[in-house]
Scaffold this active site. Sequence first.
Site, PDB file in Angstrom:
ATOM      1  N   THR A  35     -11.334  -6.449  13.168  1.00  0.00           N
ATOM      2  CA  THR A  35     -10.686  -7.632  12.634  1.00  0.00           C
ATOM      3  C   THR A  35      -9.831  -8.225  13.753  1.00  0.00           C
ATOM      4  OG1 THR A  35      -8.838  -6.294  11.826  1.00  0.00           O
ATOM      5  CG2 THR A  35     -10.669  -6.686  10.302  1.00  0.00           C
ATOM      6  N   ALA A  82      -5.873   0.169   8.990  1.00  0.00           N
ATOM      7  CA  ALA A  82      -4.971  -0.445   8.012  1.00  0.00           C
ATOM      8  C   ALA A  82      -4.667  -1.880   8.408  1.00  0.00           C
ATOM      9  CB  ALA A  82      -3.654   0.329   7.917  1.00  0.00           C
ATOM     10  N   THR A 133       3.472   4.839   7.114  1.00  0.00           N
ATOM     11  CA  THR A 133       4.657   4.146   7.603  1.00  0.00           C
ATOM     12  C   THR A 133       5.904   4.542   6.831  1.00  0.00           C
ATOM     13  OG1 THR A 133       5.660   1.931   7.777  1.00  0.00           O
ATOM     14  CG2 THR A 133       4.048   2.244   6.051  1.00  0.00           C
ATOM     15  N   SER A 162       0.882  -1.377  -0.518  1.00  0.00           N
ATOM     16  CA  SER A 162      -0.503  -0.951  -0.325  1.00  0.00           C
ATOM     17  C   SER A 162      -0.566   0.369   0.437  1.00  0.00           C
ATOM     18  CB  SER A 162      -1.298  -2.035   0.406  1.00  0.00           C
ATOM     19  OG  SER A 162      -0.860  -2.207   1.742  1.00  0.00           O
ATOM     20  N   LYS A 163       0.341   0.570   1.391  1.00  0.00           N
ATOM     21  CA  LYS A 163       0.375   1.839   2.108  1.00  0.00           C
ATOM     22  C   LYS A 163       0.884   2.958   1.204  1.00  0.00           C
ATOM     23  CE  LYS A 163      -0.426   2.801   5.766  1.00  0.00           C
ATOM     24  NZ  LYS A 163      -1.707   3.337   6.336  1.00  0.00           N
ATOM     25  N   ASN A 188       8.935   2.238  13.339  1.00  0.00           N
ATOM     26  CA  ASN A 188       8.339   1.130  14.090  1.00  0.00           C
ATOM     27  C   ASN A 188       7.868   1.574  15.472  1.00  0.00           C
ATOM     28  OD1 ASN A 188       9.392  -0.330  11.889  1.00  0.00           O
ATOM     29  ND2 ASN A 188       9.715  -2.125  13.180  1.00  0.00           N
ATOM     30  N   LYS A 198       3.822  -9.005  16.623  1.00  0.00           N
ATOM     31  CA  LYS A 198       4.961  -8.158  16.292  1.00  0.00           C
ATOM     32  C   LYS A 198       6.125  -8.474  17.225  1.00  0.00           C
ATOM     33  CE  LYS A 198       2.604  -5.959  13.100  1.00  0.00           C
ATOM     34  NZ  LYS A 198       2.372  -4.525  13.075  1.00  0.00           N
ATOM     35  N   TYR A 216      14.579 -13.368  12.741  1.00  0.00           N
ATOM     36  CA  TYR A 216      14.779 -13.655  11.326  1.00  0.00           C
ATOM     37  C   TYR A 216      16.251 -13.524  10.928  1.00  0.00           C
ATOM     38  CZ  TYR A 216       9.792 -13.625  10.055  1.00  0.00           C
ATOM     39  OH  TYR A 216       8.458 -13.908   9.929  1.00  0.00           O
TER      40      TYR A 216
END
Length: 361
Positions: A35, A82, A133, A162-163, A188, A198, A216
């Site tokens: 992907t 993943a 994670t 989902s993880k 991380n 990232k 952020y």
Amino acid sequence: MSILITGGAGFIGCNFVLDWLKKNEERVINIDALTYAGNLMSLNELKNDKRHIFVQGDIGDSDKVATILAKYKPRAVINFAAESHVDRSIIGPEQFIQTNVLGTFLLLETVKTYWEQLSELEKSEFRFLHVSTDEVYGSLETSDPGFTEHHRYKPNSPYSASKAASDHLVRAYHHTYGLPVLTTNCSNNYGPFHFPEKLIPLVIYNALNKKALPIYGNGQQIRDWLYVKDHCNAIRLVLSKGKPGETYNVGGSSEKTNLDVVKTLCKVLDGVSPREDGESYSQQITFVRDRPGHDHRYAIDAGKIAKQLGWQPIESFESGIRKTVLWYLENQPWVEAVISGNYRDWVSTQYDKQYENSYYR
């Protein structure tokens, strides 16, 4: 002897494959769907290495995975595959459910069928290692102790949810069917071959290209940072010495606010690749609107893996971040190919001929 790696063209997976083949003669079968974040350029040094067999495919393609297992008979499967970017999961959560939940389920089903057909000795020695994670545990307050393996799951994003679901499936396949599984939950990661969406690779790229360094909110979100090579060392150790059914948290003991991370990157860049005008790269820092549901703090208590398996990170944040910056400066063709999307052509130009007579698809 061989091991099967899923997602071995991604960031952590490719680092693991490269490190594994530097330290072991054991063959690696590497399946990756390629992907947007799967990049065979990252494995270019292995293109003539017969110990590395690459197969393009999805972990949810049960027929293909079953064929690989039957042909190469690996003694272990390490699942790196993943979808992993929180921002992307907020915009489009469906792919995260498809890959991280349904994909893991289908992989477990296929591996279980393979494992059940092994001899009793082979079954006892087989391992399925699932790489996860710390985000499954949710968010911590500033004064809270770090996540342990017994911390309650409280995921807050579609990605972490989902993880968390995949972790639960892995646990269930051990307790229900006896599949010898191992799970690692890491903090991380950063280091070479990190896709530049990232924080750390994005800041390096933007700084060098005179772009804003986006942070952020107020930049006070805290993360524990783990150099990817240290993570690879931990996974190898868990694979060889970990107890089936157990979970091992892997952390770098390097908690930093996002703002501190960016300032550290700027300081390193100021020293090794100064701006033409002599100003600090920190002048490019820009605060942007925070993302929805942004977790305040992640922190790992890695005491279990240290006490039981003897693992400790080698790199401090300062040494690891310097190595990371230098790697990106020395590998600009890789970065530019990723940014432009040209890395997708790498399969046809560098790999198709090599694999035209093999199982490669």
